[in-house]
Design a protein around this motif. Structure first.
Motif, short mmCIF file in Angstrom:
data_model
loop_
_atom_site.label_atom_id
_atom_site.label_comp_id
_atom_site.label_asym_id
_atom_site.label_seq_id
_atom_site.Cartn_x
_atom_site.Cartn_y
_atom_site.Cartn_z
N VAL A 16 -2.76 2.13 -4.36
CA VAL A 16 -2.15 3.47 -4.37
C VAL A 16 -3.02 4.39 -3.51
O VAL A 16 -4.16 4.69 -3.85
CB VAL A 16 -2.05 4.01 -5.80
CG1 VAL A 16 -1.53 5.45 -5.78
CG2 VAL A 16 -1.12 3.15 -6.62
N VAL A 17 -2.49 4.79 -2.36
CA VAL A 17 -3.28 5.65 -1.46
C VAL A 17 -2.47 6.85 -0.97
O VAL A 17 -2.98 7.69 -0.24
CB VAL A 17 -3.77 4.87 -0.22
CG1 VAL A 17 -4.77 3.81 -0.62
CG2 VAL A 17 -2.60 4.26 0.54
N GLY A 18 -1.23 6.94 -1.38
CA GLY A 18 -0.37 8.01 -0.87
C GLY A 18 0.53 7.50 0.25
O GLY A 18 0.23 6.50 0.90
N THR A 19 1.63 8.22 0.42
CA THR A 19 2.65 7.77 1.37
C THR A 19 2.13 7.67 2.81
O THR A 19 2.30 6.65 3.48
CB THR A 19 3.86 8.74 1.34
OG1 THR A 19 4.38 8.75 0.01
CG2 THR A 19 4.93 8.30 2.32
N SER A 20 1.48 8.76 3.26
CA SER A 20 1.06 8.79 4.66
C SER A 20 0.07 7.69 4.96
O SER A 20 0.18 6.99 5.99
CB SER A 20 0.44 10.14 5.00
OG SER A 20 1.41 11.14 4.89
N ALA A 21 -0.90 7.51 4.06
CA ALA A 21 -1.90 6.47 4.28
C ALA A 21 -1.24 5.10 4.24
O ALA A 21 -1.63 4.19 4.99
CB ALA A 21 -3.00 6.59 3.24
N GLY A 22 -0.25 4.94 3.37
CA GLY A 22 0.45 3.66 3.29
C GLY A 22 1.15 3.33 4.59
O GLY A 22 1.05 2.22 5.13
N LEU A 23 1.85 4.33 5.14
CA LEU A 23 2.56 4.09 6.40
C LEU A 23 1.57 3.85 7.54
O LEU A 23 1.86 3.09 8.47
CB LEU A 23 3.47 5.29 6.72
CG LEU A 23 4.74 5.32 5.86
CD1 LEU A 23 5.44 6.66 6.00
CD2 LEU A 23 5.67 4.18 6.23
N ALA A 31 -1.17 -3.53 6.11
CA ALA A 31 -0.23 -3.66 4.99
C ALA A 31 1.01 -4.42 5.42
O ALA A 31 1.42 -4.36 6.58
CB ALA A 31 0.14 -2.29 4.47
N ASP A 32 1.60 -5.14 4.46
CA ASP A 32 2.87 -5.81 4.74
C ASP A 32 4.04 -4.95 4.31
O ASP A 32 5.11 -4.98 4.89
CB ASP A 32 2.93 -7.14 4.00
CG ASP A 32 1.77 -8.05 4.39
OD1 ASP A 32 1.54 -8.19 5.61
OD2 ASP A 32 1.08 -8.57 3.48
N ILE A 33 3.78 -4.19 3.22
CA ILE A 33 4.83 -3.32 2.70
C ILE A 33 4.19 -1.97 2.38
O ILE A 33 3.08 -1.91 1.86
CB ILE A 33 5.45 -3.91 1.42
CG1 ILE A 33 6.19 -5.22 1.75
CG2 ILE A 33 6.39 -2.91 0.74
CD1 ILE A 33 6.64 -5.99 0.53
N ALA A 34 4.93 -0.88 2.72
CA ALA A 34 4.43 0.45 2.39
C ALA A 34 5.36 1.09 1.38
O ALA A 34 6.59 1.07 1.56
CB ALA A 34 4.35 1.31 3.65
N ASN A 35 4.79 1.62 0.31
CA ASN A 35 5.55 2.43 -0.65
C ASN A 35 5.57 3.86 -0.13
O ASN A 35 4.53 4.40 0.24
CB ASN A 35 4.86 2.43 -2.02
CG ASN A 35 5.01 1.09 -2.72
OD1 ASN A 35 5.97 0.37 -2.48
ND2 ASN A 35 4.05 0.78 -3.58
N ALA A 36 6.78 4.48 -0.14
CA ALA A 36 6.84 5.82 0.44
C ALA A 36 7.77 6.70 -0.38
O ALA A 36 8.87 6.27 -0.74
CB ALA A 36 7.32 5.76 1.89
N VAL A 72 0.85 -1.18 0.00
CA VAL A 72 0.00 0.00 0.00
C VAL A 72 0.89 1.23 0.00
O VAL A 72 1.98 1.21 0.58
CB VAL A 72 -0.88 0.02 1.28
CG1 VAL A 72 -1.79 1.24 1.26
CG2 VAL A 72 -1.71 -1.24 1.38
N GLY A 73 0.47 2.33 -0.66
CA GLY A 73 1.21 3.57 -0.48
C GLY A 73 1.34 4.46 -1.68
O GLY A 73 0.42 4.58 -2.50
#
Ligand SMILES: Nc1ncnc2c1ncn2[C@@H]1O[C@H](COP(=O)(O)OP(=O)(O)OP(=O)(O)O)[C@@H](O)[C@H]1O
Ligand SMILES: [Mg+2]
Lengths: 741, 262
Positions: A255-262, A271-276, A226-227
């Motif tokens: 795809v939800v944005g960095t902050s939401a991913g974290l 989430a298991d992995i966050a894109n940031a 996610v992220g």
């Protein structure tokens, strides 16, 4: 007889004397300690009071905005860019590249990758003297660059073999693939550091410089990613490759944005992995740890924007960020920006509003505060966000521009202003830019304080506080807030604690005190003079005196009842101003006016003033009176010229003490009918009113924590008012005392 | 009633059958005293015998004590000042008083002198009056450069002379002085005595003192008071100071002035 006395001494001597002296000292010390102890108790009480109030009046708050001010700023500059003359915007980078290629006076920007594809026809510019390349992008010296990360957590890597496998695979191949999606690869040392974190997280034993060989073939399991939208293309590319290599499990990417991913990784745990596209913040790190997920950070590359011109362009090599601002907005020709450049119109080619690229560019280059936006823009933002009805109301309160109307039509405006009760906007000047900014803040940004903390907590428990906020209000941000501000003092009451102030209450208090003093000081001092100087010592005067002494001890609520019966009800015609033809339009104050309140408090402190004034008059030495009488002065002359001036310091002290009490009274004013919610300033003795203690009382009884904070701030205001009053009294007293010696 | 011993009947003030009470307590009884104009009369006697009480009766200062009461008459210029139609304030302006402890007003030296004149409607030149009064009180040279300073900044002796100047300024006919020098050192005391001698030319002076030398030195007439078993004061002997001190008629007087009781 004399000998006998000598044989049995009347006073102790020798050891007995020593004992007596020691005893005397002991008793002295004990008393001294008792007095000291009492003083310390008093001081501690005072310090505790002030500490308590200050603690509540300042501290961190978690503020959540309806709209982030940065988003408004970004939207404004996006518009600026898109609407500048000679600007061509497109979501299709190929179109931009093609158009730029032929025109020596064109400039544009897009992802570095597209530049690379069009190197033959295009050329990048240095920004602030820095050439964009993998190195300057990664270390941040090139302005238009941002880092790309993926985050997971130690226990996820250990418990979910699919994640372990995928991240390992990602780190192994990302640098091969990343350029194809348009980003700079991470440096080897960054990748090595990321691998080291991975090894540590996985807890496996490998030799130095070794790397476990990965084979996804046949592996299964589920991975949720996610992220960030920026990181998405490279992650998607790695997922495709991973699956192509034989991974049989399931991988979801959102795809939800960095902050939401974290947040999904660290707070929700979904989430298991966050894109940031930025580094994790300390608060997010703490949030992760607090749910048992120790974050693992892996830098996978760098995104950069290229500012490009045609190869046919011969004059541009380097631009500063200030020049970029001009070039992409106001400047019409190149020579306007730099006289050495040709006097040719600038042609601009930029990515469309839907792309993150434009946002990124404006964020970095147009890094402005909302309050610095021009007034026109602020008015536009306001007009876009509020209803027409509200806009009209605000305009009638005070117009936005002296020369034109924003919400109201000219005909209606003229009609309203010619009407019987023209609104304030008809006469007031136009709103200042700052005033409009405040309106935007209040109506559009609408910051809502979700949580507040005391000063002590803010200073000592910062980390816990950040965690608490991340958990409960992830979209909020922490901000240090002084609840006691100049704004707080000059703003009227409001139902939103963030905007509420004590002006109405301060004015109410001042008015009431004015009436109180105007009534009780002359009456009280006169009564004291009568009782001390004129009254004969007979049963009637003794009765007066006893009554006055007793009245000083009557509970204040009873004065409230008295005030209600006499001033509010019986004398309504007088206290409402009706007999003076003074009833204010649209008030329903009846007898519940400042006048009634002031007179009630006047009655309340009258006995105190009388008793204190009597003391002061009695303390004037009788030799002074005799001196005066001795040269043929009358009683009146003696009192006026000698007794009163000499008693004045004492009288003033007593009056101020009494006034301090009046200022702090709540109960009788509630009975007399002080308003609890009122936003109109009192304008005279016949106005409705509220006073500081009632305001404080009302705020403390509200459930929201912010009201407790503003109550504390109001208490500080009240204390300051009392201190000022007392200081004035001390100064006055010293002045008069000095005159007397 | 004793026969007057003045050869001519030029009295400034006279008390007839004076009985003064504080509540039920009779402080002095049956006082008959005729005081000669432009002379200094000293009132002496043991402590508590009622000298101050008698003195204050001459300008109705006792009125300030709510419980006090006088039976008898005090004749001033042929009129009983205790009559109903007499204004005690006017009495006090014409019969001024100087107290035991110097009590200047907490105001400037100038105002101390001028205030009494102001409230009594003085119409002449105030600066002149102040200077003249201070000169008469033998204080002018010491204070002429600091008239604006507070009266309280002066020494005790100066303060007392300021009080005298203040009294003179309202042009009284009689000045009552209750132990005016008892709070002062011997030199200041002497200066006050000299001052009293010069004031005699214009004013009738009645002075209470415990100092026998002072009475003998500074007064023309002396009245000796004593008190009986009820602690009520009475007049024992009254006459020319010379006679009283050299040839007292009463044994008590002799014992008192020679310091054998009192
Ligand atoms: N204000 C007063 N109220 C009641 N009694 C008083 C008052 N003033 C004086 N006396 C009483 O009257 C009597 C005479 O007092 P007075 O002061 O006249 O004495 P005195 O001769 O002046 O004494 P001293 O030499 O000590 O000044 C005393 O017994 C005194 O207690
Ligand atoms: Mg006396």
């Amino acid at each position: 007889m004399a000998a006998q006395e000598l044989n049995s001494p009347a006073y102790p001597e020798g050891d007995a004397l020593k004992g007596q002296i020691a005893n005397r000292h002991l008793v002295g010390t004990v008393w001294r300690s008792i007095f000291l102890g009492a003083t310390i108790v008093a001081i501690i009480a005072l310090v505790a009071l002030v500490y308590n109030v200050v603690d509540e009046s300042f501290g961190l708050v978690a503020v959540q905005n309806d709209v982030e001010p940065e988003a408004l700023v970004r939207a404004f500059f996006n518009d600026e860019l898109l609407n500048s003359r000679n600007t061509f915007a497109s979501e299709n980078d190929d179109e931009l590249a093609a158009a730029l290629a032929d025109d020596p006076y064109a400039i544009g920007f897009f992802g570095y990758a597209y530049y690379r594809e069009n190197q033959d026809s295009l050329r990048t510019l240095r920004v602030n003297g820095i050439e964009p390349n993998a190195e300057t992008a990664e270390n941040g010296r090139y302005l238009l660059a941002r880092p790309l990360f993926i985050y997971t957590a130690q226990n996820i890597v250990r418990q979910n073999p699919a994640v372990s496998l995928f991240t390992n695979y990602y780190l192994t191949y990302v640098s091969q693939e990343i350029e194809s999606v348009g980003y700079f690869p991470a440096s080897e040392s960054s990748i090595a550091a990321a691998r080291q974190s991975w090894i540590q997280a996985d807890g496996i034993e490998v030799g130095l410089g070794q790397w476990p060989v990965i084979n996804p073939a046949g592996a299964g399991g589920q991975i949720n990613i996610v992220g960030s939208s920026t990181v998405y293309p490279i992650t998607q590319r790695m997922v495709d490759k991973f699956e192509a290599a034989g991974f049989a499990g399931q991988i979801n990417i959102q795809v939800v944005g960095t902050s939401a991913g974290l947040r999904a990784l660290c707070i929700d745990g979904t989430a298991d992995i966050a894109n940031a596209s930025r580094a994790i913040k300390p608060a997010e790190f703490e949030a992760c740890r607090s749910i048992g997920r120790l974050p693992v950070e892996m830098r996978v590359g760098t995104d950069a924007l290229a500012v490009v011109v045609s190869r046919a362009n011969s004059f541009l090599n380097n631009v500063t960020d200030d020049q970029l601002r001009e070039i992409f907005t106001t400047a019409e020709t190149w020579a306007e920006v730099d006289p050495d450049w040709p006097n040719e119109p600038i042609k601009r080619y930029i990515p469309g509003a839907d792309s993150g690229t434009l946002d990124f560019f404006t964020e970095v280059i147009f890094d402005e505060e909302l309050s610095n936006l021009p007034k026109d823009t602020l008015v536009e933002i306001l007009a876009d966000s509020i209803s027409l009805g509200l806009g009209r109301r605000l305009e009638r309160e005070q117009r936005f521009y002296a020369d034109r109307l924003v919400f109201e039509s000219q005909e209606v405006w003229d009609e309203v202003c010619a009407g019987p009760e023209p609104p304030t906007g008809c006469t007031l000047g136009e709103r200042s830019s700052y005033n409009v900014y405040e309106l935007v803040l209040e109506r559009v940004v609408n910051p809502d304080v979700k949580l507040t903390w005391t000063l002590t907590d803010s200073l000592l428990r910062r980390a816990d506080i950040e965690l608490e906020m991340q958990r409960q209000f992830p979209n909020a941000h922490l901000q240090f807030r002084a609840w006691l501000t100049p704004d707080f003092i000059v703003s009227p009451q409001s139902s939103t604690p963030e905007f509420a102030g004590v002006r109405t209450a301060i004015l109410g208090t001042l008015w009431v005190v004015l009436i109180t003093i105007a009534f009780s000081f002359p009456v009280g001092v006169s009564a004291a003079i009568y009782l001390e100087e004129y009254a004969q010592d007979n049963w009637l005067n003794r009765l007066f005196q006893t009554n006055i002494n007793n009245l000083a001890g009557v509970p204040s609520i009873i004065y409230g009842m008295l005030g209600l019966a006499i001033f509010v009800r019986a004398l309504e015609a007088f206290t409402s101003g009706a007999v003076f033809g003074q009833v204010e339009a649209n008030t329903t104050a009846n007898g519940r006016t400042i006048l009634s309140a002031g007179l009630t408090l006047g009655l309340l402190i009258l006995p105190i003033i009388i008793i204190n004034a009597q003391e002061a008059i009695r303390a004037v030495p009788s030799s002074l009176r005799q001196a005066s009488y001795g040269i043929g002065a009358t009683k009146w002359q003696t009192v006026w010229y000698h007794v009163l001036p000499n008693a004045l310091p004492g009288i003033l002290t007593g009056t101020i003490l009494a006034l301090s009490r009046a200022i702090g009274e709540t109960a009788p004013l509630v009975v007399v009918g002080a308003s609890t919610f009122i936003t109109i300033d009192p304008s005279g003795p016949f106005s409705k009113f509220t006073v500081l203690p009632i305001q404080i009382y009302q705020w403390t009884s509200r459930p929201q924590a912010e009201f407790r904070n503003i109550a504390a701030a109001a208490i500080l205001v009240l204390l300051a008012l009392l201190l000022t009053l007392n200081a004035t009294a001390v100064l006055l007293r010293n002045k008069y005392s000095k005159q007397l010696t | 009633m004793s026969t007057p011993f003045f050869s001519n009947g030029d009295y400034a003030i006279e008390m007839r059958n004076g009985n003064i009470y504080y509540g039920n307590f009779r402080a002095v009884r049956n006082i008959n005293l005729q005081l000669k104009a432009r002379q200094i009369t000293a009132l002496i006697g043991p402590s508590g015998c009622g000298k101050s009480t008698v003195l204050r009766a001459f300008n109705r200062m006792n009125d300030l004590v709510p419980t006090s009461r006088l039976e008898g008459e005090v004749l001033f210029q042929g009129k009983n000042i205790y009559e109903k139609d007499v204004d005690p304030v006017e009495v006090r302006r014409r019969i001024g008083m100087v107290f035991q402890k110097p009590n200047p007003f907490p105001k400037s030296i100038y105002e101390n002198v001028a205030w009494g004149a102001k409230i009594n409607g003085f119409k002449g030149n105030m600066d002149e009056l102040v200077e003249q009064s201070l000169r008469q009180a033998a204080l002018w040279d010491e204070v002429k450069d600091k008239l604006k300073q507070s009266g309280l900044s002066l020494s005790g002796g100066q303060q007392q002379r300021l009080c005298i100047a203040r009294t003179i300024a309202v042009k009284p006919e009689i000045i009552l002085m209750d132990e005016p020098a008892s709070a002062l050192d011997p030199i200041a005391t002497l200066r006050i005595e000299e001052l009293i001698q010069t004031l005699k030319e214009k004013y009738t002076i009645i002075i209470v003192t415990h100092n026998m030398q002072q009475a003998a030195r500074a007064s023309d007439y002396t009245a000796f008071f004593n008190m009986d078993e009820d602690r009520a004061g009475y007049l024992v002997e009254y006459g020319r100071t010379n006679d009283i001190f050299t040839n007292p008629q009463n044994e008590l007087t002799e014992q008192y002035i020679t310091g054998r009781f009192g």
